[in-house]
Design a protein around this motif. Structure first.
Motif, PDB file in Angstrom:
ATOM      1  N   ASN A 140       0.810  -1.206   0.000  1.00 52.92           N
ATOM      2  CA  ASN A 140       0.000   0.000   0.000  1.00 52.92           C
ATOM      3  C   ASN A 140       0.854   1.272   0.000  1.00 52.92           C
ATOM      4  OD1 ASN A 140      -3.070  -0.820   0.550  1.00 52.92           O
ATOM      5  ND2 ASN A 140      -1.765  -2.132   1.826  1.00 52.92           N
ATOM      6  N   GLY A 141       0.405   2.223  -0.810  1.00 48.82           N
ATOM      7  CA  GLY A 141       0.987   3.557  -0.742  1.00 48.82           C
ATOM      8  C   GLY A 141       0.483   4.282   0.487  1.00 48.82           C
ATOM      9  N   PHE A 142      -0.846   4.410   0.594  1.00 45.11           N
ATOM     10  CA  PHE A 142      -1.491   5.046   1.756  1.00 45.11           C
ATOM     11  C   PHE A 142      -2.483   4.043   2.352  1.00 45.11           C
ATOM     12  CE2 PHE A 142      -0.454   8.462  -1.228  1.00 45.11           C
ATOM     13  CZ  PHE A 142       0.216   9.369  -0.419  1.00 45.11           C
ATOM     14  N   TYR A 143      -2.087   3.359   3.404  1.00 42.28           N
ATOM     15  CA  TYR A 143      -2.940   2.357   4.070  1.00 42.28           C
ATOM     16  C   TYR A 143      -3.758   3.106   5.131  1.00 42.28           C
ATOM     17  CZ  TYR A 143      -4.023  -2.237   6.212  1.00 42.28           C
ATOM     18  OH  TYR A 143      -4.642  -3.367   6.694  1.00 42.28           O
ATOM     19  N   CYS A 144      -4.958   3.577   4.750  1.00 48.77           N
ATOM     20  CA  CYS A 144      -5.756   4.432   5.628  1.00 48.77           C
ATOM     21  C   CYS A 144      -7.178   3.921   5.818  1.00 48.77           C
ATOM     22  CB  CYS A 144      -5.785   5.855   5.079  1.00 48.77           C
ATOM     23  SG  CYS A 144      -4.173   6.668   5.058  1.00 48.77           S
ATOM     24  N   SER A 145      -7.421   2.621   5.577  1.00 46.49           N
ATOM     25  CA  SER A 145      -8.788   2.114   5.717  1.00 46.49           C
ATOM     26  C   SER A 145      -9.238   2.016   7.166  1.00 46.49           C
ATOM     27  CB  SER A 145      -8.907   0.748   5.031  1.00 46.49           C
ATOM     28  OG  SER A 145      -7.943  -0.164   5.529  1.00 46.49           O
ATOM     29  N   ASN A 163       2.086   0.935  -6.917  1.00 42.01           N
ATOM     30  CA  ASN A 163       2.058   0.494  -5.520  1.00 42.01           C
ATOM     31  C   ASN A 163       1.291  -0.812  -5.405  1.00 42.01           C
ATOM     32  OD1 ASN A 163       3.430   2.742  -4.133  1.00 42.01           O
ATOM     33  ND2 ASN A 163       1.716   3.946  -4.935  1.00 42.01           N
ATOM     34  N   GLY A 164       1.802  -1.730  -4.614  1.00 41.11           N
ATOM     35  CA  GLY A 164       1.150  -3.008  -4.416  1.00 41.11           C
ATOM     36  C   GLY A 164      -0.034  -2.871  -3.485  1.00 41.11           C
ATOM     37  N   VAL A 165      -0.927  -3.845  -3.546  1.00 39.31           N
ATOM     38  CA  VAL A 165      -2.193  -3.865  -2.800  1.00 39.31           C
ATOM     39  C   VAL A 165      -3.054  -2.696  -3.244  1.00 39.31           C
ATOM     40  CG1 VAL A 165      -3.337  -4.031  -0.565  1.00 39.31           C
ATOM     41  CG2 VAL A 165      -1.051  -5.006  -0.863  1.00 39.31           C
ATOM     42  N   SER A 166      -2.636  -1.440  -2.938  1.00 39.51           N
ATOM     43  CA  SER A 166      -3.376  -0.271  -3.403  1.00 39.51           C
ATOM     44  C   SER A 166      -2.516   0.971  -3.226  1.00 39.51           C
ATOM     45  CB  SER A 166      -4.701  -0.108  -2.642  1.00 39.51           C
ATOM     46  OG  SER A 166      -4.453   0.240  -1.287  1.00 39.51           O
ATOM     47  N   THR A 167      -2.927   2.036  -3.896  1.00 38.26           N
ATOM     48  CA  THR A 167      -2.320   3.338  -3.598  1.00 38.26           C
ATOM     49  C   THR A 167      -3.135   4.051  -2.537  1.00 38.26           C
ATOM     50  OG1 THR A 167      -1.206   3.649  -5.721  1.00 38.26           O
ATOM     51  CG2 THR A 167      -1.794   5.616  -4.519  1.00 38.26           C
ATOM     52  N   THR A 197       3.674 -10.638  -7.143  1.00 38.21           N
ATOM     53  CA  THR A 197       2.472 -10.134  -7.815  1.00 38.21           C
ATOM     54  C   THR A 197       1.185 -10.415  -7.060  1.00 38.21           C
ATOM     55  OG1 THR A 197       2.312 -12.185  -9.091  1.00 38.21           O
ATOM     56  CG2 THR A 197       3.506 -10.352 -10.096  1.00 38.21           C
ATOM     57  N   GLU A 198       1.277 -10.915  -5.830  1.00 33.77           N
ATOM     58  CA  GLU A 198       0.062 -11.312  -5.118  1.00 33.77           C
ATOM     59  C   GLU A 198      -0.754 -10.098  -4.686  1.00 33.77           C
ATOM     60  OE1 GLU A 198      -1.208 -13.306  -0.850  1.00 33.77           O
ATOM     61  OE2 GLU A 198       0.823 -13.547  -1.600  1.00 33.77           O
ATOM     62  N   ALA A 199      -2.007 -10.061  -5.065  1.00 29.39           N
ATOM     63  CA  ALA A 199      -2.983  -9.070  -4.592  1.00 29.39           C
ATOM     64  C   ALA A 199      -2.457  -7.651  -4.683  1.00 29.39           C
ATOM     65  CB  ALA A 199      -3.393  -9.383  -3.149  1.00 29.39           C
ATOM     66  N   HIS A 200      -1.928  -7.280  -5.857  1.00 24.61           N
ATOM     67  CA  HIS A 200      -1.343  -5.954  -5.954  1.00 24.61           C
ATOM     68  C   HIS A 200      -2.114  -5.094  -6.950  1.00 24.61           C
ATOM     69  CE1 HIS A 200       0.127  -7.100  -9.871  1.00 24.61           C
ATOM     70  NE2 HIS A 200       0.785  -8.126  -9.351  1.00 24.61           N
ATOM     71  N   GLY A 201      -1.870  -3.803  -6.900  1.00 21.48           N
ATOM     72  CA  GLY A 201      -2.170  -2.964  -8.031  1.00 21.48           C
ATOM     73  C   GLY A 201      -3.430  -2.134  -8.039  1.00 21.48           C
ATOM     74  N   ARG A 202      -4.259  -2.093  -7.010  1.00 24.52           N
ATOM     75  CA  ARG A 202      -5.469  -1.275  -7.072  1.00 24.52           C
ATOM     76  C   ARG A 202      -5.094   0.191  -6.868  1.00 24.52           C
ATOM     77  NH1 ARG A 202      -5.471  -5.452  -3.736  1.00 24.52           N
ATOM     78  NH2 ARG A 202      -7.082  -7.072  -3.790  1.00 24.52           N
ATOM     79  N   PRO A 203      -5.336   1.062  -7.820  1.00 23.30           N
ATOM     80  CA  PRO A 203      -5.111   2.487  -7.556  1.00 23.30           C
ATOM     81  C   PRO A 203      -5.958   2.995  -6.383  1.00 23.30           C
ATOM     82  CG  PRO A 203      -5.198   2.112  -9.911  1.00 23.30           C
ATOM     83  CD  PRO A 203      -5.594   0.813  -9.257  1.00 23.30           C
ATOM     84  N   VAL A 204      -7.217   2.543  -6.322  1.00 25.70           N
ATOM     85  CA  VAL A 204      -8.096   2.919  -5.203  1.00 25.70           C
ATOM     86  C   VAL A 204      -8.764   1.658  -4.667  1.00 25.70           C
ATOM     87  CG1 VAL A 204     -10.076   4.297  -4.467  1.00 25.70           C
ATOM     88  CG2 VAL A 204      -8.539   5.192  -6.225  1.00 25.70           C
ATOM     89  N   TRP A 205      -8.742   1.510  -3.335  1.00 25.14           N
ATOM     90  CA  TRP A 205      -9.410   0.385  -2.691  1.00 25.14           C
ATOM     91  C   TRP A 205     -10.264   0.946  -1.562  1.00 25.14           C
ATOM     92  CZ3 TRP A 205      -6.682  -4.453  -0.099  1.00 25.14           C
ATOM     93  CH2 TRP A 205      -7.591  -5.519  -0.052  1.00 25.14           C
ATOM     94  N   VAL A 206     -11.584   0.862  -1.732  1.00 25.88           N
ATOM     95  CA  VAL A 206     -12.522   1.413  -0.757  1.00 25.88           C
ATOM     96  C   VAL A 206     -13.066   0.289   0.096  1.00 25.88           C
ATOM     97  CG1 VAL A 206     -14.643   2.729  -0.425  1.00 25.88           C
ATOM     98  CG2 VAL A 206     -13.130   3.272  -2.351  1.00 25.88           C
TER      99      VAL A 206
END
Length: 565
Positions: A140-145, A163-167, A197-206
């Motif tokens: 994660n770039g910004f892990y703020c959930s 960014n992996g997982v999400s930005t 490559t596991e579970a990477h790449g979401r620009p936005v994850w809500v």
């Protein structure tokens, strides 16, 4: 804050923000250290050198704090997050930060490897990320959930790539992504990932929570086939901007969203570590408060001048000013909105300690008083209160009516006898913010700053005039003297002690015995807050003591029915 392995450097970049002068910044060699940023503190103009092969963590432990003009240089090799936020309340500002050199997946402390920014579960502060560049982080770039359970994350002109997982990982109803960019275009998602490559790449994850706001932002997918993922019941409202790629989940409402995103770095966002540390940005301007392009704080920059009151952790600062136009509170430069500040007809009274208050105003600054170690800046330039009106702007007159009259007056600032005679010759006792005296058929005049908080007659009566207008003394405190005393004794201590105490009745400043009265202490709604160093603070009160907090080594003495002793 402890800065390990720090050296001073200068750059060729023009323009600085905050405390830096002549584009100076400090270089900190990463040695595995934790740099703690506490309540009201600012960490700025630093270049953190990760080419040492080690790591560093900026740990934000207190609200009303700021990280500004910080660049992380070199490929990170570690297993943690670089900025970790645990502040339980308040506002946090993180601006003009470069985390764009990425990280490798070394170590297994986190499932997905190292990340850039983490908002902890125990945190409940409101964070603004402005002009932040985050690229190539596996976790994660910004892990703020975690804002789903309290607090908020607001992204303003930020940039994320590969960014992996999400930005942007968000969830709270007060979370917002504005004028920002995120996309992926590299199969390996950053240098040194080794094909992870596991579970990477979401620009936005809500994540599930209240609806997230997205405005004028641009996102694109990559090898991971989703530009945005709304997990389970996650919802978002997006207006303007563009999405190129699939949106997973049904909780997105779109208004005027195109499919052709602009994926360049937003203006004002740094593109290198040195650029960020020096206060520079991608468009050649300076980052931070001087970058007035758009966004919530820069919008109000067009609506008048900025007056910033910077507190000091050494002691409380009470301030008062007046303008000949309109005035309103602002959150510029990490300032907070204080509900206890008083604004009326162009006049403002407030208190700061280890935080900032900010105001936007029209017209001219006509008067300014400052009691305490804090300082006042107007449009970034420190001003001298002596240049703006009288130091003690208010006049109070006690006019005797022929009968012996004793009285006590309390203000929440500083008060002095306005006469050539010595107060002792006038049988007048002035202790900090309280006056005790008497009149018969004469008048006594005082000058003071702050607000008149109490007028009490112990016997007799007199006419009272405030700034030339007669007032009703009953409207300024109880006519009956309060029975109990509270003394906070800082004598014999080495460091200042801060305190806050609440009563379910009335509390006023006092002078029992050898205690003094500190004009910087504040009273509002039955709660008093103050700081003692090597002196005593004292209060009269009625009712029962409630919540009490003490930070320091001062002693506390409660004397019930003290006037009878």
């Amino acid at each position: 804050m402890k800065l390990a392995g720090a050296t001073t450097a200068a750059t060729a970049f023009a323009g600085t923000v905050g405390a830096a002068d002549e584009a100076d910044y400090e270089t900190i060699d990463a040695q595995g250290q934790v740099i703690r940023i506490g309540q009201g503190e600012t960490f700025e103009n630093k270049l953190i050198d990760l080419t040492t092969g080690d790591s560093v963590v900026l740990l934000v432990e207190g609200g009303n704090s700021t990280i500004r003009n910080v660049g992380f240089e070199g490929l990170h090799r570690g297993d943690g997050f670089m900025i970790s936020i645990t502040a339980p309340s308040g506002d946090v500002l993180i601006e003009n930060v470069y985390l764009g050199d990425g990280s490798t997946k070394e170590g297994e402390s986190f499932v997905h490897g190292p990340g850039a920014v983490f908002y902890h579960k125990e945190s409940s502060c409101n964070v603004t990320f402005r002009h932040c560049n985050v690229q190539g982080w596996p976790n994660n770039g910004f892990y703020c959930s975690n804002t789903a359970s309290g607090g908020s994350a607001h992204f303003d002109r930020c940039y994320g790539k590969n960014n992996g997982v999400s930005t942007y990982r968000v969830a709270g109803g007060d979370d917002a992504i504005v004028d920002s960019v995120a996309y992926n275009d590299d199969t390996d998602y950053g240098p040194g990932w080794g094909g992870y490559t596991e579970a990477h790449g979401r620009p936005v994850w809500v994540w599930p929570g209240d609806t997230v706001t997205i405005e004028n932002s641009h996102f694109a997918d990559g090898p991971y086939p989703h530009a945005m993922v709304l997990r389970e019941s996650g919802t978002a409202q997006m207006s303007g901007g563009a999405i190129d790629g699939n949106v997973q989940g049904s909780g997105l409402e779109q208004t005027d969203v195109s499919s052709s995103p602009e994926l360049s770095v937003p203006e004002g966002t740094p593109t290198s570590a040195a650029e960020a540390a020096s206060g520079g940005s991608s468009d050649g301007t300076t980052g931070g408060v001087d970058d007035a392009e758009d966004g919530e704080d820069t919008e109000d920059a067009e609506d008048g001048q900025l007056l910033l009151v910077e507190g000091d952790s050494a002691d409380v600062t009470r301030y008062e000013f007046a303008v000949d136009g309109s005035v309103e509170q602002a959150t510029t430069d990490g300032a907070t909105i204080d509900g206890e500040d008083e604004l009326e007809d162009g006049s403002v009274r407030g208190v700061v300690a280890d935080w900032k208050d900010a105001f936007r105003f029209e017209g001219e600054l006509s008067s300014l008083t400052v009691d305490g170690p804090g300082r006042v800046l107007v449009d970034g330039e420190e001003v001298d209160p002596a240049d703006y009106g009288e130091e003690l702007p208010h006049e109070l007159e006690i006019d005797g009516r022929g009968a012996p009259t004793s009285y006590e007056i309390t203000v929440d600032g500083t008060i002095e006898l306005d006469a050539d005679e010595d107060p002792d010759d006038e049988a007048t006792t002035i202790s900090g913010s309280t006056v005790q005296s008497s009149v018969t058929d004469s008048s006594q005049v005082f000058r003071f700053s702050g607000a008149l908080t109490d007028v009490t007659f112990t016997d007799g009566e007199a006419a009272v005039f405030l700034d030339g207008e007669r007032i009703d003394p009953a409207a300024y405190g109880d006519t009956e003297l309060l029975p109990h005393a509270l003394v906070i004794d800082g004598s014999g201590t080495d460091d200042p002690t801060s305190y806050a105490v609440t009563v379910n009745g009335t509390i006023v400043k006092a002078d029992p015995g050898e205690a003094t009265i500190d004009a910087d202490d504040t009273i509002a709604d039955g709660t008093v807050r103050g700081v003692v160093d090597t002196e005593l603070d004292a209060y009269w009160f009625a009712g029962e003591l409630g919540d009490f907090s003490l930070c320091g080594d001062a002693t506390v003495d409660v004397q019930y029915n003290a006037r009878d002793q």
